[in-house]
Design an enzyme around this catalytic site. Structure first.
Site, PDB file in Angstrom:
ATOM      1  N   ASP A  47      50.651  11.627  -7.698  1.00 55.05           N
ATOM      2  CA  ASP A  47      52.097  11.489  -7.874  1.00 55.05           C
ATOM      3  C   ASP A  47      52.513  10.680  -9.097  1.00 55.05           C
ATOM      4  OD1 ASP A  47      51.367   8.906  -7.139  1.00 55.05           O
ATOM      5  OD2 ASP A  47      52.017   9.150  -5.065  1.00 55.05           O
TER       6      ASP A  47
ATOM      7  N   GLU B  81      45.347  15.754  -3.424  1.00 50.83           N
ATOM      8  CA  GLU B  81      46.147  14.782  -2.683  1.00 50.83           C
ATOM      9  C   GLU B  81      47.588  15.273  -2.580  1.00 50.83           C
ATOM     10  OE1 GLU B  81      45.534  10.178  -2.630  1.00 50.83           O
ATOM     11  OE2 GLU B  81      47.457  10.525  -3.636  1.00 50.83           O
TER      12      GLU B  81
ATOM     13  N   GLU C 212      57.266   7.979  -7.932  1.00 52.68           N
ATOM     14  CA  GLU C 212      56.185   8.801  -7.392  1.00 52.68           C
ATOM     15  C   GLU C 212      56.652   9.856  -6.396  1.00 52.68           C
ATOM     16  OE1 GLU C 212      54.316   5.057  -8.937  1.00 52.68           O
ATOM     17  OE2 GLU C 212      56.070   5.522  -7.719  1.00 52.68           O
TER      18      GLU C 212
ATOM     19  N   HIS D 110      52.778  -4.899  -6.741  1.00 50.11           N
ATOM     20  CA  HIS D 110      53.217  -4.660  -8.116  1.00 50.11           C
ATOM     21  C   HIS D 110      54.280  -3.570  -8.245  1.00 50.11           C
ATOM     22  CE1 HIS D 110      50.293  -1.395  -7.584  1.00 50.11           C
ATOM     23  NE2 HIS D 110      51.000  -0.751  -8.497  1.00 50.11           N
TER      24      HIS D 110
ATOM     25  N   ARG E 177      57.439  -1.153  -8.635  1.00 45.79           N
ATOM     26  CA  ARG E 177      58.744  -1.401  -9.255  1.00 45.79           C
ATOM     27  C   ARG E 177      59.820  -1.723  -8.229  1.00 45.79           C
ATOM     28  NH1 ARG E 177      59.451   0.805 -14.640  1.00 45.79           N
ATOM     29  NH2 ARG E 177      57.493   1.691 -15.397  1.00 45.79           N
TER      30      ARG E 177
ATOM     31  N   HIS F 254      48.564  -7.811 -11.216  1.00 46.91           N
ATOM     32  CA  HIS F 254      48.823  -6.692 -12.125  1.00 46.91           C
ATOM     33  C   HIS F 254      49.218  -7.235 -13.504  1.00 46.91           C
ATOM     34  CE1 HIS F 254      50.626  -2.930 -13.626  1.00 46.91           C
ATOM     35  NE2 HIS F 254      49.941  -2.329 -12.666  1.00 46.91           N
TER      36      HIS F 254
END
Length: 391
Positions: free
Chosen positions: A102, A124, A138, A215, A217, A248
């Protein structure tokens, strides 16, 4: 495949470390098959972390677009990926483009292949959170890729149902398990020495190690602040517990993490870990807290309970199986769920021993067998032309 059948050219495209890890077992199996010619193309939307995975699995890309730039936006990545992949696909003329999951690279590669009327296989496939802004971007990337792909390799039956709900032809959906379990089995070792000395000094036998990754967004700002506050409370309330947080590299995450946890006793902030040390750290940890997607699949394979630091997950099978719980991003909820697992042995064992719904480590082999049958079992009825009936 008959001796006079030409090999089919497969282009595998990815751009981030998680994609590289999950595609590595499939790349290995395609290379071993005598009926395919493999071309690996990376966009490097994440450069340094991608390179770690390429080195670990000895993957040398045939094409490297090297797209990463400082402070890049999603739009910039998409535009550069589309332009670069157009050149690659026109040069290579693959029979099939395989993408994974994604990411922005995944969506861009599927779209670039579509523009060249080249078939797409989606590894996936079928994950859904139900919220187009979580995870962002995603969730929309995977929906767009579903609309373009002609072959859908779904990790679970639940993913298959999601695809059917989207109107995907059931004959184009194959439940294979998740290739991340294949990758996990390749690198997990009981006797492993970390390059980072601080990780070797941890008392895994007598301390309960919480492994944290955070991490995404959508968690920037207040949610991350809540997560860090929860970690401080758990460490304060549980002297036998320590925290390991591979931070990250994104400056937004990195700066906030060090401000909130850098001086907290029992908190160990490290650089991002390559896949091999991360898997082996996960194997030695007691509990995993994460906003990542893939870790929800990996940790249960190692018998580690997972608390997901998100309000929803596109991997509900793990919740249904009991290997994962949604903790959200509110401090009190995170502390409550983690505290129960740290102190209630029965509840901990219930999660740790639940059956992982993501497969047995043979997903890549299944996918290659499906591709072989697709291209060669009945060449008059199958093959790339059959992927898009509208063409």
């Amino acid at each position: 495949m008959s001796s006079n059948s030409p090999k089919k050219k497969i282009a595998v495209v990815f751009g981030t470390r998680p994609e590289a890890i999950k595609m590595a077992p499939l790349i290995r199996k395609i290379r071993q098959a005598d009926c395919f010619e493999l071309k690996v193309c990376v966009t490097a939307q994440h450069r340094e972390m991608l390179d770690m995975a390429l080195a670990l699995f000895a993957i040398s890309p045939d094409h490297d677009l090297d797209l990463m730039s400082d402070s890049q936006t999603i739009t910039e990545i998409t535009v550069r990926a589309l332009a670069g992949l157009e050149i690659v696909f026109k040069q290579e003329k693959p029979d099939l483009v395989l993408v994974h999951g994604d990411t922005t690279t995944t969506c861009s590669a599927a779209l670039a292949a579509f523009y060249q009327k080249t078939a797409v296989g989606h590894v996936e496939a079928g994950l859904r959170s139900g919220n187009i802004y979580s995870p962002y971007p995603e969730e929309m990337n995977r929906r767009i890729t579903t609309a373009i792909a002609g072959l859908h390799f779904a990790p679970t039956e639940g993913n298959r149902r999601n695809l059917l709900h989207c109107g995907v032809d059931p004959e184009r959906i194959f439940v294979t398990g998740n290739t991340v379990i294949d990758a996990l089995h390749l690198v997990a070792r009981k006797e492993y020495i970390f390059a980072e000395a601080a990780l070797n000094r941890l008392d895994y036998a007598h301390k309960k190690i919480i492994l944290l990754t955070a991490h995404r967004r959508e968690n920037w700002g207040r949610p991350l602040g809540n997560i860090y506050a929860a970690m401080r409370t758990l460490l304060s309330n549980n002297p036998d517990t320590e925290l390991v947080f591979p931070v990250h590299m994104n400056p937004v995450v990195k700066e906030a993490a060090h401000r909130a946890l850098g001086a907290v006793p029992g908190a160990h902030l490290t650089h991002p870990l390559d896949y091999e040390p991360f898997v082996n750290l996960m194997a030695r940890s007691y509990l995993v807290l994460t906003d990542s997607g893939g870790i929800q699949e990996e940790a249960p394979a190692l018998g580690k309970p997972v608390l997901v630091l998100r309000a929803e997950t596109e991997r509900p099978e793990a919740v249904e199986a009991g290997t994962v719980k949604l903790a959200g991003t509110e401090k009190d909820q995170i502390v409550s769920l983690a505290q129960e697992l740290l102190t209630n042995k029965a509840e901990y064992e219930k999660m740790a021993r639940a059956v992982n719904p993501y497969g047995d480590g043979n997903a890549a082999e299944r996918i290659v067998n499906i591709l072989r049958a697709h291209f060669f079992a009945d060449q008059e009825k199958q093959g790339v032309a059959g992927l898009y009936s509208g063409y």
